[in-house]
Motif scaffolding. Structure first.
Motif, PDB file in Angstrom:
ATOM      1  N   LYS A  96     151.874  82.675  59.214  1.00 48.44           N
ATOM      2  CA  LYS A  96     152.656  83.890  58.690  1.00 48.44           C
ATOM      3  C   LYS A  96     153.103  83.405  57.154  1.00 48.44           C
ATOM      4  CE  LYS A  96     156.898  86.170  58.933  1.00 48.44           C
ATOM      5  NZ  LYS A  96     158.509  86.250  59.829  1.00 48.44           N
ATOM      6  N   HIS A  97     153.611  82.304  56.673  1.00 48.51           N
ATOM      7  CA  HIS A  97     154.131  81.906  55.632  1.00 48.51           C
ATOM      8  C   HIS A  97     153.226  81.387  54.461  1.00 48.51           C
ATOM      9  CE1 HIS A  97     158.083  81.900  57.852  1.00 48.51           C
ATOM     10  NE2 HIS A  97     157.743  82.842  57.283  1.00 48.51           N
ATOM     11  N   LEU A  98     151.947  80.894  54.576  1.00 50.46           N
ATOM     12  CA  LEU A  98     151.391  80.208  53.715  1.00 50.46           C
ATOM     13  C   LEU A  98     150.906  80.916  52.269  1.00 50.46           C
ATOM     14  CD1 LEU A  98     148.888  77.675  55.332  1.00 50.46           C
ATOM     15  CD2 LEU A  98     150.788  77.049  53.779  1.00 50.46           C
ATOM     16  N   GLY A  99     150.652  82.319  52.649  1.00 49.60           N
ATOM     17  CA  GLY A  99     150.627  83.160  51.694  1.00 49.60           C
ATOM     18  C   GLY A  99     151.515  84.078  51.094  1.00 49.60           C
ATOM     19  N   ASP A 100     152.835  84.179  51.781  1.00 55.48           N
ATOM     20  CA  ASP A 100     153.764  84.955  51.730  1.00 55.48           C
ATOM     21  C   ASP A 100     154.755  84.568  50.383  1.00 55.48           C
ATOM     22  OD1 ASP A 100     156.304  86.262  52.076  1.00 55.48           O
ATOM     23  OD2 ASP A 100     156.123  86.000  54.137  1.00 55.48           O
ATOM     24  N   SER A 101     154.588  85.264  49.615  1.00 53.41           N
ATOM     25  CA  SER A 101     155.536  85.173  48.240  1.00 53.41           C
ATOM     26  C   SER A 101     157.132  85.237  48.523  1.00 53.41           C
ATOM     27  CB  SER A 101     155.131  85.747  47.100  1.00 53.41           C
ATOM     28  OG  SER A 101     155.244  87.169  47.439  1.00 53.41           O
ATOM     29  N   GLY A 102     157.595  86.101  49.518  1.00 48.09           N
ATOM     30  CA  GLY A 102     158.718  86.302  49.753  1.00 48.09           C
ATOM     31  C   GLY A 102     159.394  85.284  50.382  1.00 48.09           C
ATOM     32  N   TYR A 103     158.608  84.331  51.368  1.00 53.03           N
ATOM     33  CA  TYR A 103     158.942  83.247  52.096  1.00 53.03           C
ATOM     34  C   TYR A 103     159.433  82.286  51.051  1.00 53.03           C
ATOM     35  CZ  TYR A 103     158.871  79.064  54.836  1.00 53.03           C
ATOM     36  OH  TYR A 103     159.224  77.777  55.439  1.00 53.03           O
ATOM     37  N   ARG A 104     158.369  81.937  50.024  1.00 50.86           N
ATOM     38  CA  ARG A 104     158.317  81.144  48.838  1.00 50.86           C
ATOM     39  C   ARG A 104     159.692  81.397  47.997  1.00 50.86           C
ATOM     40  NH1 ARG A 104     153.038  78.983  47.730  1.00 50.86           N
ATOM     41  NH2 ARG A 104     152.120  79.056  49.878  1.00 50.86           N
ATOM     42  N   GLU A 105     160.086  82.569  47.803  1.00 44.29           N
ATOM     43  CA  GLU A 105     160.950  82.606  46.889  1.00 44.29           C
ATOM     44  C   GLU A 105     162.382  82.299  47.998  1.00 44.29           C
ATOM     45  OE1 GLU A 105     163.249  86.556  45.035  1.00 44.29           O
ATOM     46  OE2 GLU A 105     160.997  86.676  44.798  1.00 44.29           O
ATOM     47  N   GLU A 106     162.422  82.616  48.997  1.00 44.65           N
ATOM     48  CA  GLU A 106     163.284  82.347  49.881  1.00 44.65           C
ATOM     49  C   GLU A 106     163.881  80.871  50.032  1.00 44.65           C
ATOM     50  OE1 GLU A 106     165.023  82.631  54.540  1.00 44.65           O
ATOM     51  OE2 GLU A 106     162.908  83.274  54.022  1.00 44.65           O
ATOM     52  N   LEU A 107     162.576  79.885  50.108  1.00 43.36           N
ATOM     53  CA  LEU A 107     162.493  78.474  49.851  1.00 43.36           C
ATOM     54  C   LEU A 107     163.117  78.017  48.630  1.00 43.36           C
ATOM     55  CD1 LEU A 107     159.464  77.144  51.592  1.00 43.36           C
ATOM     56  CD2 LEU A 107     161.798  76.638  52.308  1.00 43.36           C
ATOM     57  N   GLY A 108     162.608  78.666  47.358  1.00 43.66           N
ATOM     58  CA  GLY A 108     163.026  78.153  46.328  1.00 43.66           C
ATOM     59  C   GLY A 108     164.508  78.446  46.042  1.00 43.66           C
ATOM     60  N   THR A 109     165.005  79.345  46.609  1.00 42.39           N
ATOM     61  CA  THR A 109     166.361  79.793  46.536  1.00 42.39           C
ATOM     62  C   THR A 109     167.346  78.651  47.450  1.00 42.39           C
ATOM     63  OG1 THR A 109     166.017  82.236  45.862  1.00 42.39           O
ATOM     64  CG2 THR A 109     168.287  81.466  46.870  1.00 42.39           C
ATOM     65  N   TYR A 110     166.682  78.486  48.333  1.00 40.94           N
ATOM     66  CA  TYR A 110     167.330  77.550  49.448  1.00 40.94           C
ATOM     67  C   TYR A 110     167.618  76.102  48.766  1.00 40.94           C
ATOM     68  CZ  TYR A 110     168.213  74.195  53.313  1.00 40.94           C
ATOM     69  OH  TYR A 110     168.857  73.245  54.042  1.00 40.94           O
ATOM     70  N   TYR A 111     166.644  75.653  48.098  1.00 46.76           N
ATOM     71  CA  TYR A 111     166.352  74.499  47.331  1.00 46.76           C
ATOM     72  C   TYR A 111     167.238  74.353  46.019  1.00 46.76           C
ATOM     73  CZ  TYR A 111     163.578  72.582  51.163  1.00 46.76           C
ATOM     74  OH  TYR A 111     163.018  72.252  52.475  1.00 46.76           O
ATOM     75  N   GLY A 112     167.745  75.542  45.642  1.00 50.22           N
ATOM     76  CA  GLY A 112     168.618  75.741  44.595  1.00 50.22           C
ATOM     77  C   GLY A 112     167.913  76.133  43.333  1.00 50.22           C
ATOM     78  N   PHE A 113     166.872  76.685  43.665  1.00 55.21           N
ATOM     79  CA  PHE A 113     166.126  77.421  42.346  1.00 55.21           C
ATOM     80  C   PHE A 113     166.157  78.862  42.151  1.00 55.21           C
ATOM     81  CE2 PHE A 113     164.196  73.253  42.808  1.00 55.21           C
ATOM     82  CZ  PHE A 113     163.946  72.676  41.408  1.00 55.21           C
ATOM     83  N   PRO A 114     166.594  79.450  41.124  1.00 57.91           N
ATOM     84  CA  PRO A 114     166.628  80.968  41.057  1.00 57.91           C
ATOM     85  C   PRO A 114     165.417  81.588  41.298  1.00 57.91           C
ATOM     86  CG  PRO A 114     166.802  79.943  38.845  1.00 57.91           C
ATOM     87  CD  PRO A 114     166.650  78.883  39.737  1.00 57.91           C
ATOM     88  N   PRO A 115     165.302  82.587  41.529  1.00 57.68           N
ATOM     89  CA  PRO A 115     163.888  83.421  41.633  1.00 57.68           C
ATOM     90  C   PRO A 115     162.935  83.038  40.581  1.00 57.68           C
ATOM     91  CG  PRO A 115     165.729  85.064  42.239  1.00 57.68           C
ATOM     92  CD  PRO A 115     166.131  83.566  41.717  1.00 57.68           C
ATOM     93  N   PHE A 116     161.591  83.170  40.841  1.00 53.36           N
ATOM     94  CA  PHE A 116     160.631  82.864  39.850  1.00 53.36           C
ATOM     95  C   PHE A 116     160.504  81.785  39.349  1.00 53.36           C
ATOM     96  CE2 PHE A 116     162.099  87.353  40.065  1.00 53.36           C
ATOM     97  CZ  PHE A 116     160.898  87.962  40.809  1.00 53.36           C
ATOM     98  N   GLY A 117     161.140  80.710  40.136  1.00 57.41           N
ATOM     99  CA  GLY A 117     160.832  79.293  39.866  1.00 57.41           C
ATOM    100  C   GLY A 117     161.514  78.590  38.401  1.00 57.41           C
ATOM    101  N   GLY A 118     162.565  79.405  38.074  1.00 56.62           N
ATOM    102  CA  GLY A 118     163.487  78.566  36.839  1.00 56.62           C
ATOM    103  C   GLY A 118     164.059  77.454  37.588  1.00 56.62           C
ATOM    104  N   ARG A 119     164.871  76.645  36.826  1.00 56.04           N
ATOM    105  CA  ARG A 119     165.708  75.440  36.974  1.00 56.04           C
ATOM    106  C   ARG A 119     166.911  76.139  37.727  1.00 56.04           C
ATOM    107  NH1 ARG A 119     163.339  71.522  38.115  1.00 56.04           N
ATOM    108  NH2 ARG A 119     164.960  70.438  37.779  1.00 56.04           N
ATOM    109  N   PRO A 120     167.491  75.044  38.459  1.00 54.94           N
ATOM    110  CA  PRO A 120     168.693  75.499  39.175  1.00 54.94           C
ATOM    111  C   PRO A 120     169.771  75.774  38.147  1.00 54.94           C
ATOM    112  CG  PRO A 120     168.102  73.491  39.770  1.00 54.94           C
ATOM    113  CD  PRO A 120     167.095  73.703  38.643  1.00 54.94           C
ATOM    114  N   LEU A 121     170.982  76.574  38.394  1.00 55.65           N
ATOM    115  CA  LEU A 121     171.853  77.024  37.474  1.00 55.65           C
ATOM    116  C   LEU A 121     172.877  75.889  37.634  1.00 55.65           C
ATOM    117  CD1 LEU A 121     172.103  80.884  38.264  1.00 55.65           C
ATOM    118  CD2 LEU A 121     171.049  79.843  36.393  1.00 55.65           C
TER     119      LEU A 121
END
Length: 121
Positions: A96-121
């Motif tokens: 389900k998730h290998l090609g899912d950009s929404g899941y990738r965004e959720e993970l990035g947010t979980y690990y402290g990164f804002p959407p679209f891969g910026g640095r943590p605030l």
């Protein structure tokens, strides 16, 4: 240089094209499993880690930016996360998730990164 959540840190020692499959993965507080799959794609690099019995056979997807060090001589990868952070991460389902950009965004947010891969605030 601004580094992206889905890119290896320049200080990690990761060499593009290196096969990391089978490497042991170490959290800040102990071993979490082995690399089952990985990607080196620029801006889309990650590790899929098979946690084995540690969290009941769950696989987790870790953004490449969580890797602090790759030690080829020992077949180990160190990440800057605790076991608890990894255990509590959004669940990963390979089909389900290998090609899912929404899941990738959720993970990035979980690990402290804002959407679209910026640095943590």
């Amino acid at each position: 240089m601004t580094e992206h959540v889905w890119s290896y840190k320049s200080t990690s020692g990761h060499l593009a094209g290196a096969d990391l499959t089978g490497y042991k993965v170490e959290a800040t507080d102990g071993s979490i499993g082995k690399v089952d799959k990985h990607s080196d794609e620029v801006g889309d690099a990650y590790l899929v880690v098979d946690t084995g019995v540690w969290i009941f056979g769950k696989e987790v997807l870790l953004p490449a930016s969580t890797v602090t060090r790759v030690v080829p001589e020992d077949g180990k990868i160190f990440v800057d996360l605790t076991k608890e952070q990894i255990k509590d991460a959004p669940e990963f389902h390979r089909e389900k998730h290998l090609g899912d950009s929404g899941y990738r965004e959720e993970l990035g947010t979980y690990y402290g990164f804002p959407p679209f891969g910026g640095r943590p605030l």
